[in-house]
Design a protein around this motif. Structure first.
Motif, PDB file in Angstrom:
ATOM      1  N   LEU A  69       0.842  -1.204   0.000  1.00  0.00           N
ATOM      2  CA  LEU A  69       0.000   0.000   0.000  1.00  0.00           C
ATOM      3  C   LEU A  69       0.879   1.258   0.000  1.00  0.00           C
ATOM      4  O   LEU A  69       0.629   2.203  -0.748  1.00  0.00           O
ATOM      5  N   CYS A  70       1.907   1.263   0.817  1.00  0.00           N
ATOM      6  CA  CYS A  70       2.834   2.401   0.877  1.00  0.00           C
ATOM      7  C   CYS A  70       3.486   2.629  -0.487  1.00  0.00           C
ATOM      8  O   CYS A  70       3.599   3.767  -0.953  1.00  0.00           O
ATOM      9  N   LEU A  71       3.920   1.545  -1.118  1.00  0.00           N
ATOM     10  CA  LEU A  71       4.553   1.655  -2.438  1.00  0.00           C
ATOM     11  C   LEU A  71       3.581   2.293  -3.428  1.00  0.00           C
ATOM     12  O   LEU A  71       3.923   3.223  -4.159  1.00  0.00           O
ATOM     13  N   ASN A 118      -6.520   4.912  10.871  1.00  0.00           N
ATOM     14  CA  ASN A 118      -5.309   4.338  11.481  1.00  0.00           C
ATOM     15  C   ASN A 118      -4.320   3.890  10.415  1.00  0.00           C
ATOM     16  O   ASN A 118      -3.128   4.159  10.498  1.00  0.00           O
ATOM     17  N   LEU A 119      -4.867   3.177   9.430  1.00  0.00           N
ATOM     18  CA  LEU A 119      -4.014   2.706   8.333  1.00  0.00           C
ATOM     19  C   LEU A 119      -3.412   3.879   7.582  1.00  0.00           C
ATOM     20  O   LEU A 119      -2.234   3.883   7.251  1.00  0.00           O
ATOM     21  N   ARG A 120      -4.259   4.879   7.326  1.00  0.00           N
ATOM     22  CA  ARG A 120      -3.786   6.016   6.551  1.00  0.00           C
ATOM     23  C   ARG A 120      -2.639   6.727   7.272  1.00  0.00           C
ATOM     24  O   ARG A 120      -1.654   7.120   6.659  1.00  0.00           O
ATOM     25  N   GLU A 121      -2.763   6.830   8.572  1.00  0.00           N
ATOM     26  CA  GLU A 121      -1.706   7.496   9.341  1.00  0.00           C
ATOM     27  C   GLU A 121      -0.386   6.743   9.237  1.00  0.00           C
ATOM     28  O   GLU A 121       0.681   7.338   9.060  1.00  0.00           O
ATOM     29  N   ILE A 122      -0.461   5.418   9.317  1.00  0.00           N
ATOM     30  CA  ILE A 122       0.758   4.605   9.191  1.00  0.00           C
ATOM     31  C   ILE A 122       1.375   4.801   7.807  1.00  0.00           C
ATOM     32  O   ILE A 122       2.581   5.020   7.670  1.00  0.00           O
ATOM     33  N   VAL A 123       0.528   4.733   6.782  1.00  0.00           N
ATOM     34  CA  VAL A 123       1.019   4.900   5.410  1.00  0.00           C
ATOM     35  C   VAL A 123       1.677   6.270   5.259  1.00  0.00           C
ATOM     36  O   VAL A 123       2.788   6.396   4.736  1.00  0.00           O
TER      37      VAL A 123
END
Length: 131
Positions: A69-71, A118-123
Motif C-alpha cells: 500500500l505504501c509503495l 489508522n491505516l492512513r496514518e501509518i502509510v
C-alpha cells in the motif's frame, strides 16, 4: 530507451526512501526494494507500466500488504509521468503472496484501506520524505 531509464530511476528514487512500518529503516536498507525490483515498460504515447516486485523481510510478514500500500500511494503521488502501476510480492517470498497481490492491485480495496484513519496514518508516516 534512455527515457525509460530516466523513468526507472525516478521510480526507484521514489520508493527507496519509504520507511518500514515497524523499523526505523527504509525499505531499501532492508532490501525489501532494490533497483532490480522495478521495471518500466512503455505502453502508449507518454504512458508507462511500472511494475514493482518487493521482497518482504520474512515469508509470513504481516506487514506485506501495508508495504504494498505504501509503495502504491507514494508512486501514485510522486511519479512524474502517466502510468499504470502493478505491485507484486517477489515470487516465492511470502506465504500468502497471491492474496496480497490481489489486494494491493485492487483499486477499491486500496481506496477502502486509505479511508481507515489508522491505516492512513501509518502509510503517511512511511511515505513521508525524510528531512
Amino acid at each position: 530507451s534512455c527515457l525509460i531509464d530516466g523513468h526507472l530511476f525516478s521510480a526507484v528514487d521514489i520508493i527507496r526512501t519509504i520507511r518500514d512500518p515497524e523499523k526505523p529503516n527504509t525499505l531499501e536498507e532492508l532490501e525489501v526494494v532494490t533497483e532490480s525490483c522495478v521495471e518500466v515498460h512503455e505502453i502508449g504515447e507518454d504512458e508507462y507500466l511500472v511494475v514493482i516486485r518487493f521482497t518482504p523481510t520474512v515469508p509470513h510478514c504481516s506487514l506485506a500488504t501495508l508495504i504494498g500500500l505504501c509503495l502504491r500511494i507514494k508512486l501514485q503521488r510522486c511519479l512524474p509521468f502517466r502510468h499504470k502501476l502493478e505491485i507484486y510480492i517477489s515470487e516465492g517470498t511470502h506465504s500468502t503472496e497471491e492474496d496480497i497481490n490481489k489486494q494491493i492491485n485492487d483499486k477499491e480495496r486500496v481506496a477502502a484501506a486509505m479511508e481507515n484513519p489508522n491505516l492512513r496514518e501509518i502509510v503517511e508516516q512511511c511515505v513521508m520524505e525524510p528531512d
